[in-house]
Design a protein around this motif. Structure first.
Motif, PDB file in Angstrom:
ATOM      1  N   PRO A   1      -1.478  -6.135  -3.841  1.00  0.00           N
ATOM      2  CA  PRO A   1      -2.662  -6.981  -3.631  1.00  0.00           C
ATOM      3  C   PRO A   1      -2.405  -8.147  -2.678  1.00  0.00           C
ATOM      4  CG  PRO A   1      -1.808  -7.226  -5.867  1.00  0.00           C
ATOM      5  CD  PRO A   1      -1.119  -6.054  -5.266  1.00  0.00           C
ATOM      6  N   ASP A   2      -1.202  -8.715  -2.704  1.00  0.00           N
ATOM      7  CA  ASP A   2      -0.904  -9.814  -1.781  1.00  0.00           C
ATOM      8  C   ASP A   2      -0.942  -9.333  -0.332  1.00  0.00           C
ATOM      9  OD1 ASP A   2      -0.604 -11.656  -3.803  1.00  0.00           O
ATOM     10  OD2 ASP A   2       1.586 -11.597  -3.818  1.00  0.00           O
ATOM     11  N   ALA A   3      -0.382  -8.147  -0.078  1.00  0.00           N
ATOM     12  CA  ALA A   3      -0.402  -7.608   1.287  1.00  0.00           C
ATOM     13  C   ALA A   3      -1.815  -7.211   1.697  1.00  0.00           C
ATOM     14  CB  ALA A   3       0.543  -6.416   1.389  1.00  0.00           C
ATOM     15  N   HIS A   4      -2.539  -6.547   0.791  1.00  0.00           N
ATOM     16  CA  HIS A   4      -3.900  -6.133   1.117  1.00  0.00           C
ATOM     17  C   HIS A   4      -4.791  -7.339   1.404  1.00  0.00           C
ATOM     18  CE1 HIS A   4      -3.665  -1.849  -0.837  1.00  0.00           C
ATOM     19  NE2 HIS A   4      -2.983  -1.955   0.279  1.00  0.00           N
ATOM     20  N   ALA A   5      -4.560  -8.432   0.710  1.00  0.00           N
ATOM     21  CA  ALA A   5      -5.354  -9.635   0.956  1.00  0.00           C
ATOM     22  C   ALA A   5      -5.148 -10.156   2.375  1.00  0.00           C
ATOM     23  CB  ALA A   5      -4.992 -10.720  -0.058  1.00  0.00           C
ATOM     24  N   ARG A   6      -4.025  -9.774   2.975  1.00  0.00           N
ATOM     25  CA  ARG A   6      -3.718 -10.185   4.347  1.00  0.00           C
ATOM     26  C   ARG A   6      -3.947  -9.045   5.332  1.00  0.00           C
ATOM     27  NH1 ARG A   6      -1.370 -12.790   0.510  1.00  0.00           N
ATOM     28  NH2 ARG A   6      -0.809 -15.005   0.748  1.00  0.00           N
ATOM     29  N   ARG A   7      -4.668  -8.022   4.871  1.00  0.00           N
ATOM     30  CA  ARG A   7      -5.011  -6.849   5.680  1.00  0.00           C
ATOM     31  C   ARG A   7      -3.768  -6.126   6.185  1.00  0.00           C
ATOM     32  NH1 ARG A   7     -10.437  -8.681   9.128  1.00  0.00           N
ATOM     33  NH2 ARG A   7     -11.646  -9.314   7.292  1.00  0.00           N
ATOM     34  N   MET A   8      -2.769  -6.049   5.329  1.00  0.00           N
ATOM     35  CA  MET A   8      -1.538  -5.332   5.633  1.00  0.00           C
ATOM     36  C   MET A   8      -1.424  -4.129   4.712  1.00  0.00           C
ATOM     37  SD  MET A   8       0.954  -8.668   5.979  1.00  0.00           S
ATOM     38  CE  MET A   8       2.425  -7.775   6.489  1.00  0.00           C
ATOM     39  N   ARG A   9      -1.013  -2.985   5.262  1.00  0.00           N
ATOM     40  CA  ARG A   9      -0.804  -1.786   4.471  1.00  0.00           C
ATOM     41  C   ARG A   9       0.546  -1.867   3.753  1.00  0.00           C
ATOM     42  NH1 ARG A   9      -1.423   2.792   8.946  1.00  0.00           N
ATOM     43  NH2 ARG A   9      -1.869   4.222   7.244  1.00  0.00           N
ATOM     44  N   VAL A  10       0.661  -1.084   2.684  1.00  0.00           N
ATOM     45  CA  VAL A  10       1.916  -1.038   1.927  1.00  0.00           C
ATOM     46  C   VAL A  10       2.299   0.422   1.700  1.00  0.00           C
ATOM     47  CG1 VAL A  10       3.159  -1.732  -0.141  1.00  0.00           C
ATOM     48  CG2 VAL A  10       1.321  -3.187   0.751  1.00  0.00           C
ATOM     49  N   PHE A  11       3.503   0.768   2.132  1.00  0.00           N
ATOM     50  CA  PHE A  11       4.092   2.065   1.841  1.00  0.00           C
ATOM     51  C   PHE A  11       5.274   1.845   0.888  1.00  0.00           C
ATOM     52  CE2 PHE A  11       2.881   3.636   6.375  1.00  0.00           C
ATOM     53  CZ  PHE A  11       1.554   3.686   5.996  1.00  0.00           C
ATOM     54  N   THR A  12       5.771   2.943   0.308  1.00  0.00           N
ATOM     55  CA  THR A  12       6.955   2.825  -0.549  1.00  0.00           C
ATOM     56  C   THR A  12       7.820   4.065  -0.431  1.00  0.00           C
ATOM     57  OG1 THR A  12       7.711   2.145  -2.745  1.00  0.00           O
ATOM     58  CG2 THR A  12       5.993   3.830  -2.673  1.00  0.00           C
ATOM     59  N   TRP A  13       9.087   3.898  -0.725  1.00  0.00           N
ATOM     60  CA  TRP A  13      10.099   4.949  -0.607  1.00  0.00           C
ATOM     61  C   TRP A  13      11.153   4.787  -1.709  1.00  0.00           C
ATOM     62  CZ3 TRP A  13      14.670   2.326   0.355  1.00  0.00           C
ATOM     63  CH2 TRP A  13      14.534   1.020   0.875  1.00  0.00           C
ATOM     64  N   THR A  14      11.729   5.899  -2.097  1.00  0.00           N
ATOM     65  CA  THR A  14      11.375   7.281  -1.817  1.00  0.00           C
ATOM     66  C   THR A  14      11.110   7.957  -3.157  1.00  0.00           C
ATOM     67  OG1 THR A  14      12.837   7.355   0.116  1.00  0.00           O
ATOM     68  CG2 THR A  14      12.114   9.491  -0.798  1.00  0.00           C
ATOM     69  N   CYS A  15       9.996   8.697  -3.255  1.00  0.00           N
ATOM     70  CA  CYS A  15       9.647   9.399  -4.480  1.00  0.00           C
ATOM     71  C   CYS A  15      10.424  10.710  -4.547  1.00  0.00           C
ATOM     72  CB  CYS A  15       8.138   9.661  -4.523  1.00  0.00           C
ATOM     73  SG  CYS A  15       7.162   8.176  -4.774  1.00  0.00           S
ATOM     74  N   ARG A  16      11.311  10.798  -5.525  1.00  0.00           N
ATOM     75  CA  ARG A  16      12.141  11.986  -5.737  1.00  0.00           C
ATOM     76  C   ARG A  16      12.096  12.330  -7.215  1.00  0.00           C
ATOM     77  NH1 ARG A  16      16.385   8.732  -2.219  1.00  0.00           N
ATOM     78  NH2 ARG A  16      16.389   9.904  -0.257  1.00  0.00           N
ATOM     79  N   PRO A  17      12.094  13.609  -7.574  1.00  0.00           N
ATOM     80  CA  PRO A  17      11.904  13.969  -8.972  1.00  0.00           C
ATOM     81  C   PRO A  17      13.177  14.012  -9.809  1.00  0.00           C
ATOM     82  CG  PRO A  17      11.877  15.944  -7.651  1.00  0.00           C
ATOM     83  CD  PRO A  17      12.001  14.792  -6.686  1.00  0.00           C
TER      84      PRO A  17
END
Length: 327
Positions: A262-278
């Motif tokens: 939410p802090d990044a979105h409030a500044r119109r910045m996208r957020v990605f994350t890494w790495t989803c592994r099972p």
């Protein structure tokens, strides 16, 4: 209104099933339905950009089995870490082209390791063409998330990655906004330089859960900010307008009470994350199950928790699992 599902990004292709950054890894990712794939680029001695996770290649190629290259084994300090092995910058492209790729985690992914020693290293232009062909073949536009590795280090040894990246992107038709391009790095200075060069892309700053960015350490020494300071509201404010978003270690999103998205979105910045592994080895302790490190844990619960933060994109090693669960 239902929340939009995050972009599914094939991290080095589909390395849960094929050796990372191999041709078959990327082709499988395309077939499994990814929105984009993520290559890492490093350079050869003669200025060719190759797709490798690191410039040290002993764990991802058969270089150790080539006696003609035995004298290239050496020890270097890369971004403050001492490493011993074989490094791309000590080879010409013609020499690297004789190597074959291998699974980096053979004990965790023995099935992928069964494809060892069959495929050559890819160059960036080859992958750009593969993505174009894959988009046509599968009837959808597939994007690329290009990760730049060790930019300050390479610049320091006379191999500036910026003009090499600009060269290949412009030659491949990826620099003018006609293809969905994201460029990311753990060093913000190289992103700023590519942005000034007029490359039409979204620029994403990679954030580790600990440590400091090497470009700022080189410039500021101990005064360099920690990565974690850069995801605070004040840290995000400093990057507003300079980058289009951040990509954070998933541990940061799984920490209770964090407000990164939410802090990044409030500044119109996208957020990605890494790495989803099972596999258990890579899951947060809350989601591990029995069967050892290589067994799948409750990855569905972890990935749903990550998606529930409202994150805009996830990097995955098993694209089919992510498509089934998150899309």
């Amino acid at each position: 209104m239902p929340r939009k599902s995050p972009l599914i990004i094939g991290h080095r292709g589909a390395p849960g099933y094929r050796p990372e950054h191999s041709r078959s890894s990327y082709e499988l990712a395309f077939a499994m339905g990814v929105d984009a794939v993520e290559p890492d680029v490093v350079a050869t001695r003669d200025g060719v950009l190759v797709i490798r996770h690191e410039n040290e290649i002993s764990g991802t190629t058969d270089v150790a089995q080539h006696p003609e290259f035995a004298d290239r084994r050496t020890t270097k300090r890369i971004d403050g870490v001492t490493l011993t092995g074989w490094f791309t910058e000590d080879f010409t492209w013609d020499e690297l082209a004789t190597l074959r790729v291998r699974e980096r985690l053979p004990k965790v992914r023995p099935s992928s390791a069964s494809f060892d020693d069959r495929q050559p290293i890819l160059r960036l232009p080859e992958l750009l063409e593969m993505i174009r062909v894959g988009s046509v073949e599968h009837g959808r536009e597939i994007g690329m998330v290009l990760e730049i590795k060790h930019a300050t280090y390479f610049e320091g040894i006379g191999l500036d990655l910026v003009p090499l990246i600009e060269r290949d992107l412009r030659a491949g038709g990826w620099a003018d906004g006609g293809s969905p391009l994201i460029i990311e790095a753990f060093e913000s200075t190289v992103l700023a330089r590519l942005k000034r060069a007029g490359i039409a892309a979204s620029f994403i700053y990679l954030i580790e859960a600990a440590g400091k960015p090497f470009d700022l350490v080189t410039r500021l020494g101990r005064a360099a900010p920690d990565y974690v300071d850069q995801v605070t509201p004040e840290g995000l404010d400093r990057f507003r307008g300079e980058v289009d978003g951040i990509s954070v270690n998933k541990r940061m999103l799984l920490k209770p009470g964090n407000a990164i998205v939410p802090d990044a979105h409030a500044r119109r910045m996208r957020v990605f994350t890494w790495t989803c592994r099972p596999e258990n080895q890579f899951l947060d302790a809350r989601y591990r199950a029995g069967g050892g490190k290589a067994a799948f844990g409750d990855y569905e619960a972890e990935w749903r928790a990550i998606a529930g933060t409202g994150v805009d994109g996830v990097f995955v090693d098993h694209p089919d699992l992510a498509v089934a669960l998150l899309r």
